[in-house]
Design a protein around this motif. Structure first.
Motif, PDB file in Angstrom:
ATOM      1  N   LYS A 159      34.623  51.240  27.968  1.00 43.89           N
ATOM      2  CA  LYS A 159      33.125  51.230  27.969  1.00 43.89           C
ATOM      3  C   LYS A 159      32.713  52.226  26.928  1.00 43.89           C
ATOM      4  N   GLY A 160      32.072  51.842  26.041  1.00 43.76           N
ATOM      5  CA  GLY A 160      31.417  52.548  24.914  1.00 43.76           C
ATOM      6  C   GLY A 160      31.959  52.161  23.732  1.00 43.76           C
ATOM      7  N   MET A 161      33.152  51.352  23.496  1.00 42.84           N
ATOM      8  CA  MET A 161      33.789  50.841  22.525  1.00 42.84           C
ATOM      9  C   MET A 161      33.151  49.578  22.282  1.00 42.84           C
ATOM     10  N   PRO A 162      33.375  48.960  20.842  1.00 44.08           N
ATOM     11  CA  PRO A 162      32.678  47.915  20.587  1.00 44.08           C
ATOM     12  C   PRO A 162      33.384  46.555  21.291  1.00 44.08           C
ATOM     13  N   MET A 163      34.527  46.551  21.565  1.00 43.64           N
ATOM     14  CA  MET A 163      34.986  45.627  22.351  1.00 43.64           C
ATOM     15  C   MET A 163      34.956  45.496  23.849  1.00 43.64           C
ATOM     16  N   HIS A 164      34.141  46.374  24.492  1.00 46.07           N
ATOM     17  CA  HIS A 164      34.087  46.284  25.681  1.00 46.07           C
ATOM     18  C   HIS A 164      33.569  45.172  26.376  1.00 46.07           C
ATOM     19  N   ASP A 165      32.646  44.492  25.928  1.00 46.85           N
ATOM     20  CA  ASP A 165      32.025  43.401  26.337  1.00 46.85           C
ATOM     21  C   ASP A 165      33.071  42.151  26.426  1.00 46.85           C
ATOM     22  N   ILE A 166      34.230  42.138  25.555  1.00 46.59           N
ATOM     23  CA  ILE A 166      35.125  41.311  25.514  1.00 46.59           C
ATOM     24  C   ILE A 166      36.025  41.412  26.961  1.00 46.59           C
ATOM     25  N   TYR A 167      36.255  42.673  27.371  1.00 47.87           N
ATOM     26  CA  TYR A 167      36.687  42.917  28.384  1.00 47.87           C
ATOM     27  C   TYR A 167      35.840  42.483  29.677  1.00 47.87           C
ATOM     28  N   VAL A 168      34.897  42.851  29.778  1.00 50.64           N
ATOM     29  CA  VAL A 168      33.855  42.554  30.706  1.00 50.64           C
ATOM     30  C   VAL A 168      33.909  40.940  31.074  1.00 50.64           C
ATOM     31  N   ARG A 169      33.726  40.331  29.749  1.00 44.82           N
ATOM     32  CA  ARG A 169      33.744  38.739  29.990  1.00 44.82           C
ATOM     33  C   ARG A 169      34.825  38.270  30.532  1.00 44.82           C
ATOM     34  N   ARG A 170      36.129  38.668  30.063  1.00 42.87           N
ATOM     35  CA  ARG A 170      37.466  38.298  30.743  1.00 42.87           C
ATOM     36  C   ARG A 170      37.517  38.661  32.248  1.00 42.87           C
ATOM     37  N   ILE A 171      37.058  39.717  32.623  1.00 43.19           N
ATOM     38  CA  ILE A 171      37.121  40.051  34.085  1.00 43.19           C
ATOM     39  C   ILE A 171      36.198  39.091  34.800  1.00 43.19           C
ATOM     40  N   GLU A 172      35.002  38.751  34.105  1.00 43.52           N
ATOM     41  CA  GLU A 172      34.263  38.087  34.978  1.00 43.52           C
ATOM     42  C   GLU A 172      34.666  36.554  35.124  1.00 43.52           C
ATOM     43  N   THR A 173      35.367  36.057  33.913  1.00 40.59           N
ATOM     44  CA  THR A 173      35.393  34.674  33.779  1.00 40.59           C
ATOM     45  C   THR A 173      37.024  34.293  34.499  1.00 40.59           C
ATOM     46  N   LYS A 174      37.905  35.305  34.536  1.00 44.36           N
ATOM     47  CA  LYS A 174      39.278  35.023  35.197  1.00 44.36           C
ATOM     48  C   LYS A 174      39.363  34.684  36.510  1.00 44.36           C
ATOM     49  N   ASN A 175      38.366  35.613  37.195  1.00 38.93           N
ATOM     50  CA  ASN A 175      38.112  35.392  38.844  1.00 38.93           C
ATOM     51  C   ASN A 175      39.571  36.024  39.168  1.00 38.93           C
ATOM     52  N   TRP A 176      40.231  36.876  38.752  1.00 36.52           N
ATOM     53  CA  TRP A 176      41.359  37.458  39.348  1.00 36.52           C
ATOM     54  C   TRP A 176      41.076  38.062  40.860  1.00 36.52           C
ATOM     55  N   ASP A 177      40.115  38.548  40.858  1.00 33.22           N
ATOM     56  CA  ASP A 177      39.868  39.373  42.245  1.00 33.22           C
ATOM     57  C   ASP A 177      39.753  38.397  43.529  1.00 33.22           C
ATOM     58  N   LYS A 178      39.608  36.954  43.352  1.00 31.92           N
ATOM     59  CA  LYS A 178      39.406  36.021  44.046  1.00 31.92           C
ATOM     60  C   LYS A 178      40.806  35.509  44.374  1.00 31.92           C
ATOM     61  N   ILE A 179      41.742  35.378  43.321  1.00 32.24           N
ATOM     62  CA  ILE A 179      42.825  34.948  43.238  1.00 32.24           C
ATOM     63  C   ILE A 179      43.883  36.259  44.037  1.00 32.24           C
ATOM     64  N   TRP A 180      43.728  37.186  43.610  1.00 31.81           N
ATOM     65  CA  TRP A 180      44.412  38.192  44.248  1.00 31.81           C
ATOM     66  C   TRP A 180      43.457  39.320  44.861  1.00 31.81           C
ATOM     67  N   PRO A 181      42.866  39.458  45.835  1.00 32.51           N
ATOM     68  CA  PRO A 181      41.963  40.249  46.401  1.00 32.51           C
ATOM     69  C   PRO A 181      42.088  41.698  46.442  1.00 32.51           C
ATOM     70  N   LYS A 182      43.537  42.330  46.406  1.00 30.51           N
ATOM     71  CA  LYS A 182      43.939  43.768  46.282  1.00 30.51           C
ATOM     72  C   LYS A 182      43.524  44.264  45.212  1.00 30.51           C
ATOM     73  N   LEU A 183      43.016  43.673  44.005  1.00 29.82           N
ATOM     74  CA  LEU A 183      42.958  44.035  42.862  1.00 29.82           C
ATOM     75  C   LEU A 183      41.654  45.067  42.890  1.00 29.82           C
ATOM     76  N   LYS A 184      41.860  46.042  42.056  1.00 28.20           N
ATOM     77  CA  LYS A 184      40.640  47.212  41.969  1.00 28.20           C
ATOM     78  C   LYS A 184      40.195  46.821  40.466  1.00 28.20           C
ATOM     79  N   LEU A 185      39.181  46.333  40.216  1.00 24.55           N
ATOM     80  CA  LEU A 185      38.692  46.060  38.757  1.00 24.55           C
ATOM     81  C   LEU A 185      37.975  47.329  38.345  1.00 24.55           C
ATOM     82  N   LYS A 186      38.139  47.865  37.259  1.00 26.42           N
ATOM     83  CA  LYS A 186      37.610  49.145  36.655  1.00 26.42           C
ATOM     84  C   LYS A 186      36.857  48.715  35.376  1.00 26.42           C
ATOM     85  N   PHE A 187      35.634  49.284  35.216  1.00 24.85           N
ATOM     86  CA  PHE A 187      35.013  48.570  34.060  1.00 24.85           C
ATOM     87  C   PHE A 187      34.553  49.989  33.389  1.00 24.85           C
TER      88      PHE A 187
END
Length: 187
Positions: A159-187
């Motif tokens: 967060k605060g870095m120029p490429m943070h939006d890329i990270y956020v988009r990947r997390i939103e589109t990958k749906n990893w937390d739906k596939i692996w519900p134990k994941l803890k997503l940090k932004f």
């Protein structure tokens, strides 16, 4: 299965016949500084940590290497074809890290490990390979987050870095937390 450390992860991969066949095929290419990385390792760990009996399908098998002398993308395509001839049912993706900085708009990488360190998420920044038939792991940020099911950005994607939006988009589109519900997503 509970994974506690790098050795446990390596042992789990060694016991996986399919993964070892993938690593053996890649080793046959004799590429410099070559690793199978990202989801190949990450998904294995998360599947085990979720006690899944079947492998979560991979969109691709990321194979990276570093050769600053030959950066033509057609070489990568040729290498994918070689891998397809060995393992035709696999979704191969081969990338020379010596040219990936151009695509990513960052300073040149100095090695494949440097390329892996510039992946967007810490649990994705991991690679495995066979080197003279010995399994080796490359984890620039360690395996603690991966084995704790924590997903957070690597330094350039925080967060605060120029490429943070890329990270956020990947997390939103990958749906990893739906596939692996134990994941803890940090932004």
């Amino acid at each position: 299965m509970v994974l506690h450390n790098e050795l446990g992860l390596i042992e789990a991969i060694k016991k996986d016949k399919w993964m070892m066949e993938i690593l053996q095929a890649v080793e046959q290419l004799n590429l410099p500084d070559c690793w199978v990385c990202a989801g190949f390792v990450r998904s294995k760990a998360w599947d085990l940590l979720h006690n899944y009996g079947e492998r979560t399908p991979l969109a691709d098998i990321d194979v990276i290497y570093f050769n600053a002398e030959e950066v033509d993308e057609q070489i990568e395509k040729s290498l994918e074809q070689q891998l397809l001839s060995m393992k035709p049912d696999e979704p191969w993706s081969v990338k020379n890290q010596a040219r990936m900085h151009v695509i990513n708009g960052v300073a040149p990488y100095i090695s494949s490990k440097d390329g892996i360190a510039h992946f967007s998420e810490i649990p994705t920044a991991i690679g495995i390979r066979l080197n003279n038939s010995k399994v080796e792991l490359c984890a620039p940020y360690g395996v603690e987050d991966l084995l704790s099911c924590v997903v957070k950005p690597t330094p350039e994607f925080k967060k605060g870095m120029p490429m943070h939006d890329i990270y956020v988009r990947r997390i939103e589109t990958k749906n990893w937390d739906k596939i692996w519900p134990k994941l803890k997503l940090k932004f």
